[in-house]
Design an enzyme around this catalytic site. Structure first.
Site, PDB file in Angstrom:
ATOM      1  N   ASP A   6       0.865  -1.179   0.000  1.00 49.00           N
ATOM      2  CA  ASP A   6       0.000   0.000   0.000  1.00 49.00           C
ATOM      3  C   ASP A   6       0.905   1.234   0.000  1.00 49.00           C
ATOM      4  OD1 ASP A   6       0.858   0.361   2.613  1.00 49.00           O
ATOM      5  OD2 ASP A   6      -1.132   0.274   3.526  1.00 49.00           O
ATOM      6  N   CYS A  52       2.837  -3.225   4.135  1.00 49.75           N
ATOM      7  CA  CYS A  52       1.999  -2.081   4.518  1.00 49.75           C
ATOM      8  C   CYS A  52       2.729  -1.371   5.657  1.00 49.75           C
ATOM      9  CB  CYS A  52       0.577  -2.512   4.874  1.00 49.75           C
ATOM     10  SG  CYS A  52       0.421  -3.615   6.277  1.00 49.75           S
ATOM     11  N   THR A  91       2.445  -1.737   8.978  1.00 48.72           N
ATOM     12  CA  THR A  91       2.862  -2.673  10.031  1.00 48.72           C
ATOM     13  C   THR A  91       3.059  -4.102   9.543  1.00 48.72           C
ATOM     14  OG1 THR A  91       0.554  -3.184  10.503  1.00 48.72           O
ATOM     15  CG2 THR A  91       1.569  -1.386  11.799  1.00 48.72           C
ATOM     16  N   GLY A 139      -2.155  -5.688   8.648  1.00 51.39           N
ATOM     17  CA  GLY A 139      -3.349  -5.702   7.801  1.00 51.39           C
ATOM     18  C   GLY A 139      -3.160  -6.614   6.602  1.00 51.39           C
ATOM     19  N   HIS A 161       9.054 -24.087   9.407  1.00 57.28           N
ATOM     20  CA  HIS A 161       7.979 -24.751  10.158  1.00 57.28           C
ATOM     21  C   HIS A 161       6.594 -24.556   9.563  1.00 57.28           C
ATOM     22  CE1 HIS A 161      10.340 -25.108  14.216  1.00 57.28           C
ATOM     23  NE2 HIS A 161      11.020 -25.559  13.172  1.00 57.28           N
ATOM     24  N   HIS A 208       6.171 -31.050  10.528  1.00 53.47           N
ATOM     25  CA  HIS A 208       5.593 -29.742  10.185  1.00 53.47           C
ATOM     26  C   HIS A 208       4.608 -29.858   9.019  1.00 53.47           C
ATOM     27  CE1 HIS A 208       8.264 -27.980  13.061  1.00 53.47           C
ATOM     28  NE2 HIS A 208       9.299 -28.546  12.457  1.00 53.47           N
TER      29      HIS A 208
HETATM   30  C1  RB5 Z   1      -2.171   2.695   6.469  1.00 54.87           C
HETATM   31  O1  RB5 Z   1      -2.156   3.906   7.152  1.00 54.87           O
HETATM   32  C2  RB5 Z   1      -1.964   1.538   7.445  1.00 54.87           C
HETATM   33  O2  RB5 Z   1      -3.118   1.332   8.191  1.00 54.87           O
HETATM   34  C3  RB5 Z   1      -1.572   0.280   6.701  1.00 54.87           C
HETATM   35  O3  RB5 Z   1      -0.429   0.520   5.978  1.00 54.87           O
HETATM   36  C4  RB5 Z   1      -1.277  -0.959   7.527  1.00 54.87           C
HETATM   37  O4  RB5 Z   1      -0.337  -0.672   8.527  1.00 54.87           O
HETATM   38  C5  RB5 Z   1      -2.402  -1.757   7.982  1.00 54.87           C
HETATM   39  O5  RB5 Z   1      -2.248  -2.786   8.636  1.00 54.87           O
END
Ligand code: RB5
Length: 146
Positions: free
Chosen positions: A14, A70, A72, A75, A103, A138
């Site tokens: 993203d 993304c 984190t 998502g 695994h 596994h």
């Molecule tokens: C976008 O702001 C953020 O929510 C997305 O990149 C991600 O971290 C979602 O899990």
């Protein structure tokens, strides 16, 4: 060790992951056949749309492995994991990446560009792509997920 020529990789990000996606394509992925499914700018997009594109390509066998980025990685992992045959692993460093292959036979790696620095992300991808599945006990566990 995986043969780079036999390994087509689908990648997507993203807006938060876009710069890291480009950095990976230009470095650790430069000798692989890469299917880049976007996004291609920092304009906001919805990560589930990109996750579905990459996961679908991997699920259909058009790429052997997928990488999703993304902010984190969370998502992307949640969304990609909804697609049949996808084992998405959100990894922040090489140790988790190694174990997700050995695994869990993870076929999609999810990275967080706001969590993992560029150099650590490169190493994480390198380790992930070059670590085979251990099989054995596994394999039984992975079959239970399927
Ligand atoms: C976008 O702001 C953020 O929510 C997305 O990149 C991600 O971290 C979602 O899990």
């Amino acid at each position: 060790m995986v043969d780079k020529e036999d390994l087509r990789i689908a990648i997507g990000a993203d807006h938060a992951g876009f710069p890291l996606k480009q950095a990976l394509i230009d470095s650790v992925l430069k000798d692989y056949e890469v299917i880049d499914l976007g996004t291609n700018s920092t304009d906001p997009v919805d990560y589930p749309d990109i996750a579905r594109k990459v996961a679908t390509v991997v699920s259909a066998g058009r790429a052997k492995m997928g990488i999703l980025i993304c902010g984190t990685g969370i998502g992307m992992a949640i969304a990609a994991g909804k697609v049949r045959r996808i084992r998405a692993a959100r990894c922040t460093e090489p140790f988790s990446a190694e174990l997700s292959r050995r695994h869990n036979d993870a076929n999609v790696l999810c990275l967080g560009a706001r969590v993992t620095g560029v150099e650590m992300a490169k190493r994480t991808v390198e380790v992930w792509l070059n670590t085979p599945f251990d099989g054995g006990r596994h394999a039984r566990r992975v079959e239970k997920i399927e």
